[in-house]
Design a protein around this motif. Structure first.
Motif, short mmCIF file in Angstrom:
data_model
loop_
_atom_site.label_atom_id
_atom_site.label_comp_id
_atom_site.label_asym_id
_atom_site.label_seq_id
_atom_site.Cartn_x
_atom_site.Cartn_y
_atom_site.Cartn_z
N ALA A 123 4.41 4.42 9.74
CA ALA A 123 4.50 4.28 11.20
C ALA A 123 3.90 2.94 11.64
CB ALA A 123 3.79 5.43 11.89
N GLU A 124 2.78 2.56 11.06
CA GLU A 124 2.17 1.28 11.42
C GLU A 124 3.05 0.11 10.98
OE1 GLU A 124 -1.92 -1.32 10.82
OE2 GLU A 124 -1.87 0.75 10.10
N ALA A 125 3.67 0.23 9.80
CA ALA A 125 4.56 -0.82 9.32
C ALA A 125 5.75 -0.99 10.27
CB ALA A 125 5.04 -0.51 7.91
N GLU A 126 6.30 0.12 10.74
CA GLU A 126 7.42 0.05 11.68
C GLU A 126 7.00 -0.54 13.02
OE1 GLU A 126 10.64 0.54 11.00
OE2 GLU A 126 9.93 0.78 8.95
N ARG A 127 5.74 -0.36 13.38
CA ARG A 127 5.23 -0.91 14.63
C ARG A 127 5.00 -2.43 14.52
NH1 ARG A 127 0.96 2.00 14.84
NH2 ARG A 127 -0.57 0.37 14.42
N VAL A 128 4.61 -2.91 13.33
CA VAL A 128 4.30 -4.32 13.11
C VAL A 128 5.55 -5.16 12.86
CG1 VAL A 128 3.17 -5.85 11.44
CG2 VAL A 128 1.99 -3.83 12.23
N LEU A 129 6.55 -4.57 12.25
CA LEU A 129 7.75 -5.30 11.81
C LEU A 129 8.50 -6.04 12.93
CD1 LEU A 129 9.58 -6.07 9.47
CD2 LEU A 129 10.80 -3.92 9.81
N PRO A 130 8.74 -5.46 14.10
CA PRO A 130 9.52 -6.19 15.11
C PRO A 130 8.93 -7.54 15.52
CG PRO A 130 9.38 -3.88 15.70
CD PRO A 130 8.47 -4.09 14.52
N ILE A 176 0.53 8.30 3.89
CA ILE A 176 1.74 7.50 3.70
C ILE A 176 2.53 7.43 5.01
CG2 ILE A 176 3.99 7.44 2.55
CD1 ILE A 176 2.56 8.57 0.05
N LYS A 177 2.64 8.55 5.69
CA LYS A 177 3.39 8.57 6.96
C LYS A 177 2.71 7.71 8.02
CE LYS A 177 5.85 12.78 6.18
NZ LYS A 177 5.81 14.19 6.14
N GLU A 178 1.39 7.70 8.04
CA GLU A 178 0.65 6.83 8.98
C GLU A 178 0.91 5.37 8.67
OE1 GLU A 178 -3.56 7.47 9.40
OE2 GLU A 178 -3.28 9.64 9.52
N LEU A 179 0.86 5.01 7.39
CA LEU A 179 1.12 3.63 6.99
C LEU A 179 2.54 3.20 7.34
CD1 LEU A 179 -0.64 3.47 3.50
CD2 LEU A 179 -1.37 2.33 5.60
N ASP A 237 -4.68 17.69 -1.77
CA ASP A 237 -4.74 16.24 -1.96
C ASP A 237 -3.37 15.60 -1.71
OD1 ASP A 237 -7.41 16.40 -2.59
OD2 ASP A 237 -7.08 16.35 -4.78
N LEU A 238 -2.31 16.28 -2.16
CA LEU A 238 -0.95 15.78 -1.93
C LEU A 238 -0.63 15.74 -0.44
CD1 LEU A 238 1.15 17.44 -4.76
CD2 LEU A 238 0.84 15.01 -4.37
N ALA A 239 -1.03 16.77 0.28
CA ALA A 239 -0.77 16.82 1.71
C ALA A 239 -1.50 15.68 2.43
CB ALA A 239 -1.19 18.17 2.28
N ASP A 240 -2.76 15.43 2.03
CA ASP A 240 -3.53 14.33 2.63
C ASP A 240 -2.88 12.99 2.33
OD1 ASP A 240 -5.38 16.12 3.65
OD2 ASP A 240 -6.84 15.79 2.04
N LEU A 241 -2.45 12.81 1.09
CA LEU A 241 -1.83 11.56 0.70
C LEU A 241 -0.51 11.36 1.44
CD1 LEU A 241 -2.07 9.07 -1.09
CD2 LEU A 241 -0.98 10.35 -2.93
N ASP A 242 0.26 12.43 1.58
CA ASP A 242 1.53 12.36 2.30
C ASP A 242 1.31 11.98 3.76
OD1 ASP A 242 4.39 12.62 2.43
OD2 ASP A 242 4.07 14.51 3.52
N GLN A 244 0.83 -1.21 0.00
CA GLN A 244 0.00 0.00 0.00
C GLN A 244 0.86 1.25 0.00
OE1 GLN A 244 -3.48 0.08 -0.18
NE2 GLN A 244 -3.04 2.21 -0.62
N ILE A 245 1.94 1.24 0.75
CA ILE A 245 2.85 2.39 0.79
C ILE A 245 3.46 2.62 -0.58
CG2 ILE A 245 5.07 3.20 1.69
CD1 ILE A 245 4.25 1.80 4.37
N ASP A 246 3.91 1.55 -1.23
CA ASP A 246 4.50 1.68 -2.56
C ASP A 246 3.49 2.22 -3.57
OD1 ASP A 246 6.90 0.74 -1.57
OD2 ASP A 246 6.62 -1.30 -2.32
N GLU A 247 2.26 1.73 -3.52
CA GLU A 247 1.22 2.23 -4.43
C GLU A 247 0.92 3.70 -4.17
OE1 GLU A 247 -2.21 -0.28 -3.94
OE2 GLU A 247 -1.17 -2.04 -4.73
N ASP A 248 0.80 4.07 -2.90
CA ASP A 248 0.51 5.47 -2.56
C ASP A 248 1.65 6.39 -2.96
OD1 ASP A 248 -1.90 4.62 -1.59
OD2 ASP A 248 -1.45 5.02 0.53
#
Length: 132
Positions: A69-76, A64-67, A56-61, A15-19
């Motif tokens: 952060a969640e990915a970094e939380r799930v990875l460990p 992306i930052k939320e995703l 729209d760019l600001a919302d998308l950015d 999802q991050i890559d697509e966004d």
């Protein structure tokens, strides 16, 4: 650990890559547009297309930052699970798939010519069934 828990990081990375790709495409559209020189009167309701695109760019950015952060939380937790696997080959399969986000075909190619995409996938899912 379940397949859904393991796949969460993989799903987030996709999802991050697509966004990010959408973000890049939108940034390219922000260039100046050529003016319409038709001589016809303009329609009422003038809009700021660049301003709308910037919002729209600001919302998308922010999304992306939320995703990320969640990915970094799930990875460990996923990395910890992979480290706990005693079989080196199985540990490699799980790290390549669920931490490095490789496709089953890439993993089979890494392991060698005796492994197929379906075979590697089946090995991983059978391992998860065995430990459940």
């Amino acid at each position: 650990m379940t397949v859904q828990e393991l796949s969460r990081y993989l799903t987030l990375r996709k999802q991050i890559d697509e966004d990010k790709e959408i973000y890049e495409n939108m940034c390219q559209k922000m260039g100046p547009a050529s003016p319409s020189l038709s001589g016809m009167p303009h329609t009422p309701g003038v809009r700021d297309k660049v301003g709308d695109l910037a919002a729209d760019l600001a919302d998308l950015d922010a999304g992306i930052k939320e995703l990320e952060a969640e990915a970094e939380r799930v990875l460990p937790a996923i990395e910890e699970f992979c480290v706990s696997i005693s079989d080196p080959r199985m540990r490699l399969i799980f790290r390549l798939r669920f931490v490095r986000c490789r496709s089953w075909a890439e993993i089979a190619g890494t392991l060698g010519r005796y492994y197929t995409e379906a075979g590697v996938c089946k090995m991983a899912y059978n391992y998860l069934k065995k430990i459940a």
